[in-house]
Enzyme design. Structure first.
Site, PDB file in Angstrom:
ATOM      1  N   GLN A  90      41.464  37.140   3.921  1.00  0.00           N
ATOM      2  CA  GLN A  90      40.866  37.452   2.343  1.00  0.00           C
ATOM      3  C   GLN A  90      41.504  37.011   1.531  1.00  0.00           C
ATOM      4  O   GLN A  90      40.854  37.670   0.060  1.00  0.00           O
ATOM      5  CB  GLN A  90      39.431  38.378   2.961  1.00  0.00           C
ATOM      6  CG  GLN A  90      38.905  38.772   4.106  1.00  0.00           C
ATOM      7  CD  GLN A  90      38.657  40.333   4.372  1.00  0.00           C
ATOM      8  OE1 GLN A  90      39.259  41.137   4.132  1.00  0.00           O
ATOM      9  NE2 GLN A  90      36.933  39.915   5.352  1.00  0.00           N
ATOM     10  N   HIS A 153      41.139  42.868   3.396  1.00  0.00           N
ATOM     11  CA  HIS A 153      41.119  43.818   3.028  1.00  0.00           C
ATOM     12  C   HIS A 153      42.329  44.241   1.993  1.00  0.00           C
ATOM     13  O   HIS A 153      43.212  45.307   1.582  1.00  0.00           O
ATOM     14  CB  HIS A 153      41.454  45.458   3.766  1.00  0.00           C
ATOM     15  CG  HIS A 153      39.699  45.347   4.774  1.00  0.00           C
ATOM     16  ND1 HIS A 153      39.491  46.223   5.945  1.00  0.00           N
ATOM     17  CD2 HIS A 153      39.029  44.636   5.100  1.00  0.00           C
ATOM     18  CE1 HIS A 153      38.429  46.655   6.404  1.00  0.00           C
ATOM     19  NE2 HIS A 153      38.042  44.678   5.464  1.00  0.00           N
TER      20      HIS A 153
END
Length: 376
Positions: A90, A153
């Site tokens: 991510q 995250h």
């Protein structure tokens, strides 16, 4: 079902999953009728948008490129001189925000993922001066420590308050217990000066057990952050696990509870916590269950849609929609889902200087920039 929804359903039934909206198509909602005007397309995972004083826009692509849109045309060559970063999971190039005095100093800030071999990955923020299409004087002013091994995250959303202090969100890095460890920068919001020092008045400056840049903690993975147009407070939203996406007002010293309390469950179906509230934990202003995977948020302050004045807009990745929230006395009194038939993951929202709401859609090769404008 409206005509747009009928067409989308027909396409799905025939096995065609692509769906194009024309610039003249209108969307009827409870309080407004609007259309989407495409500004740019062909972007690789566009993540954030900034409006330049000369009328152009800068767009970050998670793959590590910073692009300029000038006169509605996406420039082929990216901005040069970006800090060293890594594209992993991510992570990649994330948020962009201009210095409050950008017109005088040409300074901007970028958040991004960074990796050092054998030490792992983290969220960094760099300050830089924009000279034409080149970044100069690039200086790393914040680095969340310790690093971690996961590609999840990173958070990275940023916002300025009225005093010119920069708020930086750092995710729990996929290791939930880190969000309650206040000697660990993961899982919270950090408040720093534009040079990277702990901001004066930070709530934990005199507490040796808490890193002194912390403003809040107990935050899982903030993907939207904006400044309230009237109060000047920082608002955010964050991803829950399976359920429990939250909207929070970021207030000094607050613990937002992750993972001690949550409205969600683990992706495996296991219980993370059987509690949704505890003494000393700040409850969310609003939550979603099931998750919508919120990303990007902005208060509407333009004049084109009077009935939207002061409403909060939130994009959704998983549920592929735009959510309008009417809020009174810090309570959601109305919620409306928009653009459900668009079929695109909304990554970012910005209130433009032109009075329009701007959207970024997330795609690996055909991410788009839209303006949401009146139908007339």
């Amino acid at each position: 079902m409206n005509r747009t929804g009928q067409i989308a359903t027909a396409l799905l039934l025939t096995g065609v999953t692509t769906f194009s909206h024309s610039a003249t198509e209108t969307f009827d909602t409870d309080k407004a009728t609007f259309r989407l005007k495409m500004v740019a397309e062909g972007l690789a995972h566009p993540w954030a948008l900034a409006f330049m004083p000369d009328g152009s826009q800068l767009v970050t692509e998670r793959n590590g490129s910073l692009r300029r849109i000038r006169n509605g045309q996406l420039q082929e060559d990216p901005i040069k001189g970006l800090p060293e970063l890594v594209v992993s999971g991510q992570g990649g190039l994330l948020d962009i925000i201009l210095h409050p005095d950008f017109e005088q100093n040409q300074t901007l800030f970028l958040s991004y993922a960074h990796k050092i071999s054998r030490e792992g990955l983290t969220t960094r923020v760099a300050r830089a001066t924009l000279n034409g299409d080149q970044l100069e004087e690039v200086d790393v002013i914040f680095e969340a420590m310790p690093r971690g091994d996961t590609g999840r995250h990173f958070a990275g959303r940023m916002a300025f308050d009225g005093d010119g202090h920069l708020y930086v969100a750092v995710g729990d890095r996929g290791e939930m217990d880190r969000a309650q460890q206040t000697d660990d920068d993961a899982g919270g919001v950090h408040r720093i000066t534009t040079k990277g020092e702990p901001a004066p008045g930070n709530p934990f400056l005199d507490d040796s057990a808490v890193n002194n840049t912390f403003f809040t903690y107990g935050n899982r993975n903030i993907q939207g952050m904006t400044t309230h147009p009237e109060t000047g407070e920082i608002w955010s939203h964050e991803h829950g696990p399976r359920g429990g996406d939250e909207i929070n007002i970021i207030r000094a010293g607050n613990n937002y509870g992750w993972p001690k309390v949550t409205y969600g469950i683990d992706y495996s179906g296991a219980t993370i916590s059987d509690k949704t509230t505890l003494d000393g934990i700040t409850a969310p202003l609003h939550y979603w269950d099931p998750s919508i995977a919120p990303s990007g948020m902005a208060f509407y302050t333009g004049e084109a849609f009077p009935d939207w004045q002061g409403d909060l807009f939130v994009g959704a990745l998983k549920m592929q929609k735009l959510v309008r929230l009417s809020i009174e006395d810090e309570k959601v009194v109305e919620e409306e889902d928009l653009l459900e038939d668009l079929g695109e993951r909304i990554r970012d929202l910005r209130m433009g200087p032109d009075g329009a709401l701007w959207l970024l859609t997330d795609d690996s090769s055909d991410g788009k920039v839209y303006r949401l404008v009146p139908a007339q």
